[in-house]
Scaffold this active site. Structure first.
Site, short mmCIF file in Angstrom:
data_model
loop_
_atom_site.label_atom_id
_atom_site.label_comp_id
_atom_site.label_asym_id
_atom_site.label_seq_id
_atom_site.Cartn_x
_atom_site.Cartn_y
_atom_site.Cartn_z
N ASP A 210 0.85 -1.20 0.00
CA ASP A 210 0.00 0.00 0.00
C ASP A 210 0.88 1.25 0.00
O ASP A 210 0.86 2.06 0.93
CB ASP A 210 -0.94 -0.01 1.23
CG ASP A 210 -0.18 0.01 2.56
OD1 ASP A 210 -0.75 0.54 3.55
OD2 ASP A 210 0.97 -0.48 2.63
N ASP B 21 6.81 1.34 1.95
CA ASP B 21 6.55 0.33 0.93
C ASP B 21 7.50 0.51 -0.26
O ASP B 21 8.00 -0.46 -0.83
CB ASP B 21 5.11 0.43 0.42
CG ASP B 21 4.07 0.25 1.50
OD1 ASP B 21 3.95 1.16 2.35
OD2 ASP B 21 3.40 -0.79 1.52
N HIS C 153 9.76 0.20 8.32
CA HIS C 153 8.91 -0.97 8.57
C HIS C 153 9.02 -2.01 7.44
O HIS C 153 9.47 -3.12 7.64
CB HIS C 153 7.44 -0.55 8.66
CG HIS C 153 7.10 0.47 9.68
ND1 HIS C 153 7.16 0.25 11.05
CD2 HIS C 153 6.62 1.74 9.54
CE1 HIS C 153 6.75 1.33 11.69
NE2 HIS C 153 6.43 2.25 10.81
O1 RIB Z 1 2.32 0.14 10.77
C1 RIB Z 1 3.24 0.29 9.72
C2 RIB Z 1 2.69 -0.26 8.45
O2 RIB Z 1 1.52 0.47 8.10
C3 RIB Z 1 3.64 -0.10 7.25
O3 RIB Z 1 3.42 -1.14 6.34
C4 RIB Z 1 3.22 1.20 6.65
O4 RIB Z 1 3.52 1.27 5.24
C5 RIB Z 1 1.73 1.14 6.85
O5 RIB Z 1 1.18 0.35 5.79
CA CA Z 2 2.87 -0.61 3.98
#
Ligand code: RIB
Ligand code: CA
Length: 318
Positions: free
Chosen positions: A10, A15, A236
């Site tokens: 997303d 990402d 992340h």
């Molecule tokens: O909580 C972090 C996640 O939520 C990551 O994947 C960020 O891109 C959002 O999608």
């Molecule tokens: Ca994400």
């Protein structure tokens, strides 16, 4: 041998980092998009823009679900901006989408690709629907390495991390599918931050891609710092890729993970059964209580090692 992967995402600033890392370190056979950080239309547009500036237009992009299984779609403009990828100035996308819906694409690819590894880094709606559409899908997926959940606290609520908070029912379907799962949660991803020194190293690479990434990380870090107080944007999603590439970056412990779908205050929580772990989240003794593990949960991370991998890979892009 590079793992054969599909990234379900997303975009979303982090990402993008996962797509760039996966585009070089895995045999990336596809990108599927889903609602999450922004609307599906935006996350799909953002994915198309990334593959174009990075020179990854050989990777097909299939658009997925605009809504969670049950709940109303939620987005995160407070972190990613209204477009889902605020910060850089990117050319409007021209690369066409793959003609298949993301769910059909996942099912199609799973029948033709052996050893398929899925990299879900957004809400798990596409993966859950693929599992419901074809129960045989689970047996055709070698492994899932996902960014989501947390061994400790959430981010959207005290209990729940954004990806699983958006669609707890989908996450429940995935965590009960029997597919081997690596869960990379906030307890480790919040330790890998795009601090100013790293952002300067990114910008110093000087390429078009690196400049776009630096602009993304500057915007994302300002928003994440305001939202969390952390010293930079959390990396992340690329950590879900790193988990496949370099086993020295993340340390995992097998645990049973239940996804809460009923709680008024805890919906989306990953309830990790770590009763056999010590204060350092390492096993004190063999697990004897509770349900058998259904996931390997990341309990520690080498942030410096991740950044060296990411910067080396980023420098290979135009
Ligand atoms: O909580 C972090 C996640 O939520 C990551 O994947 C960020 O891109 C959002 O999608
Ligand atoms: Ca994400």
């Amino acid at each position: 041998m590079k793992p054969t992967t599909i990234i379900d995402c997303d975009p979303g600033h982090d990402d993008v980092m996962a797509i760039l890392l996966g585009g070089r370190t895995t045999d990336l056979r596809g990108i599927t998009t889903v609602h999450g950080n922004a609307s599906l239309a935006q996350t799909t547009r953002n994915a198309r823009q990334v593959v174009e500036f990075a020179g990854l237009t050989h990777v097909p992009i299939a658009e997925g679900m605009p809504q969670p299984l049950v709940r109303v779609a939620q987005h995160a403009p407070y972190v990613h901006g209204e477009s889902g990828l605020d910060g850089p100035t990117l050319a409007p996308p021209t690369v066409p989408l793959h003609p298949s819906h993301a769910v059909d694409f996942l099912l199609e690819q799973s029948t033709s690709l052996s050893e398929l590894v899925l990299l879900p880094i957004g809400p798990l709606t596409n993966i859950a629907i693929a599992l419901k559409r074809d129960p045989g899908f689970a047996s055709r997926v070698k492994q899932i390495s996902l960014m989501g959940g947390s061994l400790t606290f959430g981010n959207v609520t005290p209990a729940a991390e954004f990806n699983l908070w958006c669609d707890p029912e989908a996450a429940h379907v995935v965590f009960t599918s029997g597919i081997p799962i690596k869960m990379i949660g906030l307890n480790v991803t919040h330790q890998v931050l795009a601090t100013e020194p790293y952002r300067k190293r990114v910008r110093a690479i000087g390429s078009t891609t690196a400049t776009h990434v630096a602009d993304m990380l500057d915007f994302y870090s300002a928003r994440e710092t305001a939202y969390t107080g952390l010293a930079g944007g959390s990396m992340h999603d690329p950590l879900a890729v790193a988990a496949l590439i370099d086993p020295t970056i993340l340390t995992f412990e097998p645990m049973h993970v239940a996804v809460e779908i009923h709680g008024r205050d805890t919906a989306g929580m990953t309830l990790c059964d770590g009763r056999h772990l010590g204060p350092d989240f390492r096993a004190l003794k063999p697990r004897t209580r509770g349900e058998a593990p259904n996931a390997e949960v990341a309990v520690a991370v080498d942030a410096g090692r991740f950044w060296e991998l990411f910067l080396d890979v980023l420098a290979t892009y135009p």
